[in-house]
Design an enzyme around this catalytic site. Sequence first.
Site, PDB file in Angstrom:
ATOM      1  N   ILE A 127       7.997  10.514  -5.629  1.00  0.00           N
ATOM      2  CA  ILE A 127       6.596  10.420  -6.049  1.00  0.00           C
ATOM      3  C   ILE A 127       6.480  10.649  -7.546  1.00  0.00           C
ATOM      4  O   ILE A 127       5.649  10.027  -8.222  1.00  0.00           O
ATOM      5  CB  ILE A 127       5.731  11.397  -5.233  1.00  0.00           C
ATOM      6  CG1 ILE A 127       5.642  10.912  -3.781  1.00  0.00           C
ATOM      7  CG2 ILE A 127       4.335  11.531  -5.826  1.00  0.00           C
ATOM      8  CD1 ILE A 127       4.858  11.815  -2.854  1.00  0.00           C
ATOM      9  N   GLY A 134       0.826  -1.202   0.000  1.00  0.00           N
ATOM     10  CA  GLY A 134       0.000   0.000   0.000  1.00  0.00           C
ATOM     11  C   GLY A 134       0.858   1.249   0.000  1.00  0.00           C
ATOM     12  O   GLY A 134       1.695   1.443  -0.869  1.00  0.00           O
ATOM     13  N   LYS A 169       4.663  24.569  -2.590  1.00  0.00           N
ATOM     14  CA  LYS A 169       6.110  24.517  -2.795  1.00  0.00           C
ATOM     15  C   LYS A 169       6.463  25.165  -4.128  1.00  0.00           C
ATOM     16  O   LYS A 169       6.067  24.679  -5.183  1.00  0.00           O
ATOM     17  CB  LYS A 169       6.589  23.053  -2.764  1.00  0.00           C
ATOM     18  CG  LYS A 169       8.076  22.894  -3.066  1.00  0.00           C
ATOM     19  CD  LYS A 169       8.483  21.432  -3.116  1.00  0.00           C
ATOM     20  CE  LYS A 169       9.929  21.270  -3.558  1.00  0.00           C
ATOM     21  NZ  LYS A 169      10.320  19.843  -3.680  1.00  0.00           N
TER      22      LYS A 169
END
Length: 504
Positions: free
Chosen positions: A349, A12, A78
Amino acid sequence: MTNLRRILIVGGGTAGWMAACAMNQAVKRLGTVVELVESEEIGTIGVGEATVPTIRDFNRSIGLDEVAFMKATQGSFKLGIAFQDWRAKGTSFFHGFGDYIVNAGPYSTLNHWLVARHLAGQDAVGPFDDYHMAAVMAAAGRFAAPESDPRSPYAYFSYAFHFDASLYARMLRAKAEAEGVVRHEGRITQVDRHADTGFITQVHLADDRILAADLFIDCSGFVSLLSDKTLAEPWVDYSHWLPVDRAWAVPCAGTGTPAPFTRATALEAGWQWRIPLQHRTGNGYVFSSAHVTEDAARERLLAGLDGRVLAEPRLLRFRTGRRQRFWIGNCIAIGLSSGFVEPLESTSISLIQGGITRLVNLLPDMDFNPGLAAEYNRIQALEFDRIRDFIILHYALNGREDSEFWRERRRIPLPDTLAEKIETFRATGQVVLLNEETFVTPSWQALFIGLGLIPQRLDPLMAAQDRGEVLETLRLRQQSLAQAAARLPSHGDFINRFCKADPA
């Protein structure tokens, strides 16, 4: 052609639930079932809290509302990364997201800045950061969404997010399950393979359940249960160039309005991150265990925090590199199981997102044409290697003399692809982009100039311009950006108005 009947995601966390949302959305019209198995007793890494702008594309593609996302994950905005003490102690520069007002051709912002610097000196033109909208906004602590009108200075920046990765995974899980993804709680104890093809056929859980599938996505993190433990796919090692192999991570209390940027501060044996969220600040020291002990690194991190410590520091051990292949048979590694490049430019990511997007674009059927896997592996390897080069650049051009770690980084021979980029920019001021670059021209320019690499050549067309015209054009660009930033709300005010999270 026979469509896949069942896809099983192993693991997960951020990678697994990103894959679940995107794959389910892509294949549900085909009648393919997406399932995910994870074990709460194993847990997740959960410290990746900074991103690059492509995360906005992913969230949009799965229908995740940005305001709801920011509230649910305690997020902040950001604009880029502030690098402190990399070129030398006491120096700083900014890698901002987006573009310079003019970025192409002989009259680009870079060429104006180089010629004006040559004519009037560094003090007269100021730092290169003054000519990037994101950098100017970050220095002023301002934020607003970009505009699409190319005549506006607000069209020339982009943004990403800081967020709590565990809260993001929780939000994705809720979305995926609501849309039909089936979650299984359990620990995998055995993996079965087909005797002839070597394809994975099913996994056994500790409670004797068996989960079969046609396609397996390995999101099991550093454990790499399928790609490594089962398929023994070789590792391509980057540690010769990137020797940091440990990180201490710890949250601390925030100390006021969160800054709209990540801070990366060079330390004696690596670097420290500071990632401000709405409810806390994430901190970490990424270091080489060959140059500092774990205990000393822990103390160094704790001594440099801005706020009260909120939890015990966590030690992460890793090695930088990637799998030789990412797609093997009917198994695709995504996330940490596929490789890891240290978090200096917040690419973890982004690499997850790239792996998922390419899988959707190259989705196999039950025939599993090997050409699809070959193309997937080619592109993934290039993306990893291009990011590797960009990260190495931060170390290769450092000017620090205070520790052997930094001196060694300058002595290590570079990958040919990076060495050629550096020499081309040094000689001509041009950035040579290769296939599958995650970071494009403005990012390379920010790093080259920020680390002190000044091109030896002035563009002849720009250099031939009238001295006064060159200086005045540059002055007006600098002035317009400063004025534009001053008109924006503060980062804190923007968050409070549009996406303030509920109290924890």
